[in-house]
Design a protein around this motif. Structure first.
Motif, PDB file in Angstrom:
ATOM      1  N   GLU A   1       0.952  -1.342   0.062  1.00 53.32           N
ATOM      2  CA  GLU A   1      -0.050   0.162   0.059  1.00 53.32           C
ATOM      3  C   GLU A   1       0.807   1.351   0.073  1.00 53.32           C
ATOM      4  O   GLU A   1       0.530   2.137  -0.761  1.00 53.32           O
ATOM      5  N   GLU A   2       1.838   1.188   0.730  1.00 56.13           N
ATOM      6  CA  GLU A   2       2.748   2.443   0.853  1.00 56.13           C
ATOM      7  C   GLU A   2       3.588   2.673  -0.667  1.00 56.13           C
ATOM      8  O   GLU A   2       3.696   3.827  -1.004  1.00 56.13           O
ATOM      9  N   ALA A   3       3.833   1.422  -1.091  1.00 57.91           N
ATOM     10  CA  ALA A   3       4.580   1.373  -2.544  1.00 57.91           C
ATOM     11  C   ALA A   3       3.658   2.279  -3.432  1.00 57.91           C
ATOM     12  O   ALA A   3       3.932   3.131  -4.273  1.00 57.91           O
ATOM     13  N   ALA A   4       2.146   1.645  -3.552  1.00 59.44           N
ATOM     14  CA  ALA A   4       1.339   2.086  -4.249  1.00 59.44           C
ATOM     15  C   ALA A   4       0.951   3.891  -4.099  1.00 59.44           C
ATOM     16  O   ALA A   4       0.793   4.441  -4.959  1.00 59.44           O
ATOM     17  N   ARG A   5       0.929   4.046  -2.755  1.00 59.89           N
ATOM     18  CA  ARG A   5       0.803   5.241  -2.429  1.00 59.89           C
ATOM     19  C   ARG A   5       1.659   6.211  -2.935  1.00 59.89           C
ATOM     20  O   ARG A   5       1.531   7.218  -3.399  1.00 59.89           O
ATOM     21  N   GLN A   6       3.073   5.929  -2.756  1.00 55.93           N
ATOM     22  CA  GLN A   6       4.233   6.771  -3.373  1.00 55.93           C
ATOM     23  C   GLN A   6       4.296   6.702  -4.836  1.00 55.93           C
ATOM     24  O   GLN A   6       4.399   7.958  -5.313  1.00 55.93           O
ATOM     25  N   ALA A   7       3.873   5.457  -5.377  1.00 54.82           N
ATOM     26  CA  ALA A   7       3.722   5.652  -6.762  1.00 54.82           C
ATOM     27  C   ALA A   7       2.648   6.653  -7.514  1.00 54.82           C
ATOM     28  O   ALA A   7       2.767   7.229  -8.153  1.00 54.82           O
ATOM     29  N   ALA A   8       1.491   6.364  -6.596  1.00 56.42           N
ATOM     30  CA  ALA A   8       0.391   7.446  -6.874  1.00 56.42           C
ATOM     31  C   ALA A   8       0.750   8.825  -6.802  1.00 56.42           C
ATOM     32  O   ALA A   8       0.594   9.829  -7.552  1.00 56.42           O
TER      33      ALA A   8
ATOM     34  N   ARG B   1       3.097  18.226 -12.471  1.00 60.79           N
ATOM     35  CA  ARG B   1       4.497  18.847 -12.895  1.00 60.79           C
ATOM     36  C   ARG B   1       4.075  19.212 -14.579  1.00 60.79           C
ATOM     37  O   ARG B   1       4.836  20.140 -14.994  1.00 60.79           O
ATOM     38  N   GLN B   2       3.727  18.137 -15.254  1.00 68.37           N
ATOM     39  CA  GLN B   2       3.607  18.227 -16.549  1.00 68.37           C
ATOM     40  C   GLN B   2       2.700  19.235 -16.862  1.00 68.37           C
ATOM     41  O   GLN B   2       2.457  19.859 -17.809  1.00 68.37           O
ATOM     42  N   ALA B   3       1.418  19.217 -16.158  1.00 64.29           N
ATOM     43  CA  ALA B   3       0.289  19.981 -16.455  1.00 64.29           C
ATOM     44  C   ALA B   3       0.770  21.465 -16.002  1.00 64.29           C
ATOM     45  O   ALA B   3       0.429  22.421 -16.774  1.00 64.29           O
TER      46      ALA B   3
ATOM     47  N   ALA C   1       3.861  10.030  -6.798  1.00 66.75           N
ATOM     48  CA  ALA C   1       4.595  10.190  -7.808  1.00 66.75           C
ATOM     49  C   ALA C   1       3.946  10.692  -8.998  1.00 66.75           C
ATOM     50  O   ALA C   1       4.411  11.475  -9.897  1.00 66.75           O
ATOM     51  N   ALA C   2       3.183   9.686  -9.228  1.00 63.76           N
ATOM     52  CA  ALA C   2       2.388   9.895 -10.571  1.00 63.76           C
ATOM     53  C   ALA C   2       1.760  11.257 -10.767  1.00 63.76           C
ATOM     54  O   ALA C   2       1.471  11.895 -11.666  1.00 63.76           O
ATOM     55  N   ALA C   3       0.931  11.466  -9.491  1.00 65.92           N
ATOM     56  CA  ALA C   3       0.092  12.807  -9.422  1.00 65.92           C
ATOM     57  C   ALA C   3       1.236  14.042  -9.602  1.00 65.92           C
ATOM     58  O   ALA C   3       0.966  14.845 -10.170  1.00 65.92           O
TER      59      ALA C   3
END
Length: 322
Positions: A164-171, A180-182, A173-175
Motif C-alpha cells: 500500500e505504501e509503495a502504491a501510495r508513493q507511486a500514486a 508537473r507536466q500540467a 509520484a504519478a500525481a
C-alpha cells in the motif's frame, strides 16, 4: 466242663493282660473298650456254663465264634486297638487348621487385593501422566500454531502495508509528475500566450508611436531583434524593481551592451498597470518626458517589451537608440 471253662478264663485273662499293656499308652476310651471286651468274655463264659458242651462233651463251636465276632464289632471302622482314640482333639485340630487356612486365605486375598489396587493405582497414575503429557503436547502444538499464525498474519500485514505504501508513493509520484507536466504545459501555454501577446502588444505600440510621429511630421522608427530583446529584458526587470536603474544598481542603458546594441543616443520609457497598448500610449503622450522620447528627432530605432504579471499586472518598456 471245668477244663473248657478254664481255658476260656485263661484266654480272657490273656486278652485282658494285652489290653492292660495298651492302657499304659492309651486314654480313658481304651479302658472303657477293655471293660466292654471283658464283659463280653465273662458273658461268653457264663453262657458256656449254661450249655457250651454238647452231649458228647465237645466244645460248642457257635459259642467260640461269638468271641471274635464281639471283638470285630468293637474294632469296626478300621480302629487300631493299639492306637488311642482322640476324636475331640482331632476335631479341635481340624477346626484350628481350618481357621488358620481361612485366615491365611484371607490374608492372601487381602494381599492380592492390595497388590491389584496398587497395580490399578499405578496404571491410573500412568494414564494420568500420559494424559497430562498429551495435553501438554497439544497445548504446546496449539501455542506454536497460534504463534506461527500470528507471525504469518504480521508478515502478511507488513507486506500489505508495504504494498500500500509503495502504491501510495507511486500514486503520489504519478500525481506529482502529472501536476508537473500540467504546470509545465500551462507555463508553456502561458509563455506562448504571453509571447504572442507581448509580440502583438509590442507591434501595436510601435505602430501607435509611428502614428504620433507621423502626426508630428517625423519619420517612422524601425525595430531590430536585438533592440526588442533588450527591451523585453528590461520589462522583466521592472517587475522586480520599477525604476530606470537595474536590480543590480547599474544604469538601464547597460542592457544595450549585453545584447550587442550600438547606439549614439538612447532613451527609455517605462509604465505599469495599463492593460492595453492604447492606454499605455495615452499615458506616455500625456507625460512630457515620455512624449519627448516618443517624438525625439534624433532617434531612429525603437524596441518594445511587455510582461504580464507582478503586483501591477502589466509592465511596459520602450527603448530608443540612434
Amino acid at each position: 466242663m471245668r477244663r473248657i471253662n478254664l481255658w476260656k478264663t485263661i484266654s480272657v485273662l490273656l486278652v485282658a493282660a494285652m489290653l492292660t499293656g495298651c492302657a499304659l499308652t492309651g486314654d480313658s476310651n481304651d479302658t472303657a473298650r477293655r471293660q466292654r471286651i471283658a464283659q463280653v468274655s465273662e458273658s461268653d463264659d457264663t453262657s458256656g456254663d449254661a450249655g457250651s458242651e454238647d452231649a458228647d462233651g465237645k466244645k460248642d463251636k457257635g459259642s467260640e465264634k461269638k468271641e471274635p465276632a464281639g471283638e470285630k464289632q468293637d474294632l469296626k471302622d478300621g480302629e487300631n486297638p493299639d492306637k488311642p482314640k482322640d476324636d475331640d482333639s482331632q476335631k479341635t485340630d481340624t477346626k484350628d487348621d481350618k481357621e488358620k487356612d481361612d485366615k491365611q486365605k484371607a490374608e492372601d486375598d487381602a494381599e492380592k487385593k492390595k497388590a491389584e489396587e496398587e497395580k490399578k493405582k499405578e496404571e491410573e497414575e500412568k494414564k494420568k501422566k500420559e494424559e497430562a503429557a498429551r495435553k501438554e503436547a497439544e497445548e504446546k502444538a496449539r501455542k506454536e500454531a497460534e504463534e506461527a499464525a500470528r507471525q504469518a498474519a504480521a508478515e502478511e500485514a507488513a507486506r500489505q502495508a508495504a504494498a500500500e505504501e509503495a502504491a501510495r508513493q507511486a500514486a503520489e509520484a504519478a500525481a506529482a509528475e502529472a501536476a508537473r507536466q500540467a504546470a509545465e504545459e500551462a507555463a508553456r501555454q502561458a509563455a506562448a500566450a504571453a509571447a504572442t501577446s507581448s509580440s502583438d502588444y509590442a507591434s501595436q505600440v510601435v505602430d501607435l508611436v509611428n502614428q504620433q510621429r507621423a502626426a508630428a511630421g517625423l519619420g517612422a522608427l524601425s525595430t531590430t531583434a536585438e533592440l526588442n530583446a533588450a527591451a523585453q529584458a528590461r520589462a522583466n526587470e521592472i517587475v522586480t524593481l520599477f525604476d530606470h536603474s537595474r536590480p543590480d544598481g547599474s544604469s538601464c542603458f547597460t542592457v544595450f551592451g549585453e545584447y550587442g546594441v550600438a547606439y549614439m543616443a538612447a532613451g527609455e520609457n517605462i509604465a505599469a498597470g495599463q492593460t492595453t497598448p492604447e492606454s499605455v500610449m495615452n499615458s506616455w503622450m500625456n507625460s512630457s518626458g515620455h512624449r519627448s522620447n516618443i517624438l525625439g528627432g534624433n532617434f531612429g530605432h525603437i524596441g518594445v517589451g511587455y510582461v504580464q504579471g507582478g503586483s501591477y499586472g502589466h509592465y511596459w518598456v520602450q527603448l530608443f537608440t540612434n
